[in-house]
Design a protein around this motif. Structure first.
Motif, PDB file in Angstrom:
ATOM      1  N   GLY A 217       0.836  -1.195   0.000  1.00  0.00           N
ATOM      2  CA  GLY A 217       0.000   0.000   0.000  1.00  0.00           C
ATOM      3  C   GLY A 217       0.873   1.248   0.000  1.00  0.00           C
ATOM      4  N   VAL A 218       0.431   2.248   0.739  1.00  0.00           N
ATOM      5  CA  VAL A 218       1.128   3.536   0.712  1.00  0.00           C
ATOM      6  C   VAL A 218       2.352   3.558   1.608  1.00  0.00           C
ATOM      7  CG1 VAL A 218      -0.954   4.788   0.086  1.00  0.00           C
ATOM      8  CG2 VAL A 218      -0.401   4.455   2.510  1.00  0.00           C
ATOM      9  N   GLY A 219       2.449   2.623   2.555  1.00  0.00           N
ATOM     10  CA  GLY A 219       3.646   2.535   3.384  1.00  0.00           C
ATOM     11  C   GLY A 219       3.484   3.000   4.805  1.00  0.00           C
TER      12      GLY A 219
ATOM     13  N   LEU B 173      15.659  -3.505  -1.195  1.00  0.00           N
ATOM     14  CA  LEU B 173      16.065  -2.108  -0.964  1.00  0.00           C
ATOM     15  C   LEU B 173      17.583  -2.011  -0.814  1.00  0.00           C
ATOM     16  CD1 LEU B 173      13.337  -1.006   1.640  1.00  0.00           C
ATOM     17  CD2 LEU B 173      13.400  -0.474  -0.806  1.00  0.00           C
ATOM     18  N   PRO B 174      18.331  -2.529  -1.771  1.00  0.00           N
ATOM     19  CA  PRO B 174      19.790  -2.472  -1.635  1.00  0.00           C
ATOM     20  C   PRO B 174      20.284  -1.021  -1.640  1.00  0.00           C
ATOM     21  CG  PRO B 174      19.174  -3.097  -3.868  1.00  0.00           C
ATOM     22  CD  PRO B 174      17.908  -3.111  -3.065  1.00  0.00           C
TER      23      PRO B 174
ATOM     24  N   SER C 175       0.605   7.580  -6.857  1.00  0.00           N
ATOM     25  CA  SER C 175       1.793   7.213  -7.626  1.00  0.00           C
ATOM     26  C   SER C 175       2.821   6.633  -6.691  1.00  0.00           C
ATOM     27  CB  SER C 175       2.372   8.454  -8.337  1.00  0.00           C
ATOM     28  OG  SER C 175       2.828   9.376  -7.363  1.00  0.00           O
ATOM     29  N   ALA C 176       3.862   6.049  -7.266  1.00  0.00           N
ATOM     30  CA  ALA C 176       4.936   5.509  -6.436  1.00  0.00           C
ATOM     31  C   ALA C 176       5.586   6.608  -5.618  1.00  0.00           C
ATOM     32  CB  ALA C 176       5.968   4.811  -7.315  1.00  0.00           C
ATOM     33  N   GLU C 177       5.695   7.795  -6.214  1.00  0.00           N
ATOM     34  CA  GLU C 177       6.363   8.907  -5.552  1.00  0.00           C
ATOM     35  C   GLU C 177       5.614   9.372  -4.304  1.00  0.00           C
ATOM     36  OE1 GLU C 177       5.717   8.744  -8.728  1.00  0.00           O
ATOM     37  OE2 GLU C 177       7.719   8.583  -9.631  1.00  0.00           O
ATOM     38  N   SER C 178       4.304   9.149  -4.243  1.00  0.00           N
ATOM     39  CA  SER C 178       3.510   9.628  -3.110  1.00  0.00           C
ATOM     40  C   SER C 178       3.470   8.625  -1.956  1.00  0.00           C
ATOM     41  CB  SER C 178       2.086   9.943  -3.563  1.00  0.00           C
ATOM     42  OG  SER C 178       1.435   8.766  -4.027  1.00  0.00           O
TER      43      SER C 178
ATOM     44  N   ILE D 256       9.030   4.957  -4.054  1.00  0.00           N
ATOM     45  CA  ILE D 256       9.200   3.979  -5.127  1.00  0.00           C
ATOM     46  C   ILE D 256       8.170   2.870  -4.927  1.00  0.00           C
ATOM     47  CG2 ILE D 256      11.679   4.435  -5.429  1.00  0.00           C
ATOM     48  CD1 ILE D 256      12.214   1.865  -3.809  1.00  0.00           C
ATOM     49  N   GLN D 257       7.934   2.107  -5.983  1.00  0.00           N
ATOM     50  CA  GLN D 257       7.013   0.987  -5.887  1.00  0.00           C
ATOM     51  C   GLN D 257       7.808  -0.287  -5.554  1.00  0.00           C
ATOM     52  OE1 GLN D 257       3.643   0.730  -5.912  1.00  0.00           O
ATOM     53  NE2 GLN D 257       4.037  -1.420  -5.387  1.00  0.00           N
ATOM     54  N   VAL D 258       7.549  -0.879  -4.428  1.00  0.00           N
ATOM     55  CA  VAL D 258       8.212  -2.118  -4.031  1.00  0.00           C
ATOM     56  C   VAL D 258       7.300  -2.863  -3.063  1.00  0.00           C
ATOM     57  CG1 VAL D 258       9.438  -0.983  -2.123  1.00  0.00           C
ATOM     58  CG2 VAL D 258      10.323  -3.135  -3.056  1.00  0.00           C
ATOM     59  N   ASP D 259       7.230  -4.165  -3.246  1.00  0.00           N
ATOM     60  CA  ASP D 259       6.427  -5.010  -2.353  1.00  0.00           C
ATOM     61  C   ASP D 259       7.366  -5.676  -1.351  1.00  0.00           C
ATOM     62  OD1 ASP D 259       4.266  -4.319  -3.831  1.00  0.00           O
ATOM     63  OD2 ASP D 259       4.272  -6.145  -5.057  1.00  0.00           O
ATOM     64  N   ILE D 260       7.142  -5.417  -0.076  1.00  0.00           N
ATOM     65  CA  ILE D 260       8.026  -5.948   0.976  1.00  0.00           C
ATOM     66  C   ILE D 260       7.212  -6.809   1.931  1.00  0.00           C
ATOM     67  CG2 ILE D 260       9.579  -5.361   2.872  1.00  0.00           C
ATOM     68  CD1 ILE D 260      10.058  -2.692   1.451  1.00  0.00           C
ATOM     69  N   ASN D 261       7.654  -8.053   2.110  1.00  0.00           N
ATOM     70  CA  ASN D 261       6.992  -8.980   3.034  1.00  0.00           C
ATOM     71  C   ASN D 261       7.587  -8.788   4.430  1.00  0.00           C
ATOM     72  OD1 ASN D 261       5.871 -11.074   4.459  1.00  0.00           O
ATOM     73  ND2 ASN D 261       6.211 -12.603   2.871  1.00  0.00           N
TER      74      ASN D 261
END
Length: 578
Positions: free
Chosen positions: A43-45, A69-70, A561-564, A569-574
């Motif tokens: 989602g938005v984070g 996220l290197p 957007s990814a920027e918001s 950025i757009q990334v899916d993190i488990n």
């Protein structure tokens, strides 16, 4: 500890500046697609914020950060007693955390030790109480931590819950630790009992099928007898040769005794033959005929006289021969008696020698028997020692349970005023939400042979229904914060806490935390969906409350957007992955 800011080394990241009082991170959605609240945070984070907080403050490694996220470095600034600190951690080198601007990064374990000192004033902590078990009580992170009021860490054991929660409430942790240590002793002694019952040798005594004391006493006497025998034992190097010689002499003697029996039999027969009188005279014979009135001619008489004379001569010669045989056999008998006597003397000498000496292998056999008896005796002695220790320890443990019970009851009695204040705080908080529901905190002695010293339970009527359980969680978390056992002065909740609450309950949360933050100089930080805020605004027309929400929003994130989004950025993190 108060939070000041959360930043990253990437310009796309949306910096968060924390302030005193209430801090709200809002998630907005431009589309109709709801944020996935499952295992993957795409989602938005806003939920990512609390994970980044834990990451900067020494959580375990997060594999998805390293993979997806290197090159990212996240930095949390915070203050304790007015002094500013920072915790900076790279996704590439997660085993170290930079502790200040001018210092070298600390290994994860060292950083946690420093945080334990700074936030909890603990130099050495007992088992099950660490930075990663204490800190989550001020920032519930995972889905599992929003299920029960006293669960903050995944799969946390009941003892760890009690120790960490009890410590933060201000209860005597020594009492908690001592009972757990006593329980461990009891478990160890129980394992000893199981081991005794499993051992075939020990089992017979433990279950009363044999008497260890009786067997030990008997073995000691048998060992003494064998030991004396070994001490007196004389080893003969030619023992077996002498045994062979004795056997040969015994055989010879037996043969001689058989010969002697034959000779004796011969002598007996000869003597019987000599005893028979068989001489007949002519006069005796003629008298027989006369008695029969038989007249014998002279010629016949002469012949009979000659025959009888010849016969008597034969008898005489026979007797002479038998007498000679008798004398000869008597001589043989005398000689063989001498031989038998001589062989008997030799046998007696060998018997005496062999009786006072033994062969080396016989000595070894006796020695082996002695060794086996000693092993058996030692094992019985070991069993008796183990049993004595087991019985004494079992009694001591039961006595210690009773002593600890008394000490705990006295502690609770002496601390009644303090414990009542904890109960009152929880009660008053719950009453703000539910004036007509009974709510309270239970802290009492947990008696019995177990590892938990206290019962700590929070209760609000109907706490299984929607929203009530979350309110109970909120009240308990605030209680830990206001207990002020630690130097942590903030409470952070994820949007999960509000998901089942009705708008009125959500409103009370912010009103209470606004008031408490001013009264107790604490921060309240939460992530919240926009619709949750809207539901509160629909409920009330109070401008003051709307201002409370609006002025305390620190960051708004959207899915336009990814920027918001938080990372930009757009990334899916488990983040739920173990």
């Amino acid at each position: 500890m108060k939070l000041l800011s959360l930043t990253a080394n990437k310009p796309s990241f949306h910096e968060i500046i924390f302030k005193d009082g209430v801090n709200i991170i809002v998630g907005k959605q431009a589309s109709n697609i709801n944020e996935n609240d499952g295992n993957t945070y795409n989602g938005v984070g806003k939920s990512l914020v609390i994970h980044l907080l834990h990451f900067c403050l020494g959580s375990n490694k997060i594999d998805d950060f390293e993979a997806k996220l290197p090159g990212w470095v996240f930095t949390l600034k915070f203050s304790i007693d007015g002094k500013e600190y920072l915790a900076s951690r790279s996704t590439d080198k997660q085993n170290k955390i930079k502790y200040s601007e001018n210092s070298e990064p600390l290994p994860l374990s060292k950083f946690r030790e420093e945080m334990m000192k700074l936030c909890f004033n603990i130099e050495v902590s007992p088992n099950y109480m660490t930075w990663n078990t204490l800190f989550p009580r001020f920032a519930r992170r995972s889905r599992a931590s929003y299920i029960s009021f006293d669960t903050f860490v995944n799969k946390e054991q009941d003892y760890s819950k009690l120790l960490n929660n009890g410590f933060l409430l201000g209860l005597d942790k020594t009492l908690i630790v001592e009972k757990q240590e006593l329980r461990k002793k009891q478990s160890a002694i129980t394992n000893t009992e199981k081991a005794i019952k499993k051992d075939p040798f020990f089992k017979q005594y433990f279950l009363g099928k044999s008497d260890a004391e009786f067997d030990s006493f008997e073995l000691k006497h048998k060992i003494l007898e064998l030991q004396n025998k070994i001490d007196e034992f004389k080893v003969s190097s030619n023992y077996h040769d002498l045994e062979k010689e004795l056997s040969e002499i015994r055989f010879s003697k037996k043969q001689k005794e058989n010969e002697r029996s034959l000779i004796k039999s011969n002598i007996n027969n000869i003597e019987k033959s000599l005893e028979k009188e068989i001489n007949i005279s002519s006069e005796q014979l003629f008298e027989v005929y006369n008695s029969a009135k038989i007249e014998l001619p002279n010629v016949v008489k002469n012949n009979i006289t000659n025959v009888l004379s010849f016969h008597n001569e034969l008898i005489k010669n026979r007797n002479l021969r038998l007498n000679e045989e008798l004398i000869k056999n008597e001589g043989y008998l005398n000689d063989i008696d001498i031989e038998i006597s001589s062989l008997g003397d030799k046998m007696d000498q060998l018997y005496y020698y062999l009786g006072s000496h033994g062969a080396l292998d016989e000595y070894q056999v006796i020695n082996n028997q002695l060794s086996l008896l000693k092993q058996k005796r030692d094992k019985i002695d070991d069993y008796q020692d183990i049993l004595k220790t087991y019985q004494n320890t079992s009694r001591d443990i039961k006595t210690e349970y009773i002593e600890q019970e008394k000490i705990t009851e006295k502690y609770l009695e002496d601390s009644k005023e303090f414990i009542d204040s904890l109960k009152s705080t929880f009660y008053n908080l719950s009453k703000e939400f539910y004036d007509k529901k009974t709510g309270g905190l239970i802290i009492n002695n947990n008696s019995g042979e177990n590892q938990l010293r206290f019962n700590i339970n929070a209760k609000i009527d109907d706490d299984s229904s929607d929203g009530v359980n979350e309110v109970k969680m909120f009240c308990f978390d605030v209680l830990l914060l206001l207990s002020k056992v630690s130097n942590i002065q903030f409470l952070f909740h994820d949007s999960r806490l509000f998901s089942n609450m009705d708008p009125r309950q959500r409103k009370i949360v912010f009103e209470e935390m606004d008031k408490l933050s001013r009264e107790h100089d604490v921060q309240y930080i939460c992530s919240l969906n926009e619709d949750a805020i809207q539901s509160i605004e629909i409920l009330t027309e109070e401008k003051e409350f709307k201002n409370l929400i609006e002025k305390n929003i620190r960051l708004e994130l959207t899915d336009e957007s990814a920027e918001s989004k938080l990372l930009g950025i757009q990334v899916d993190i488990n983040l739920e992955k173990k």
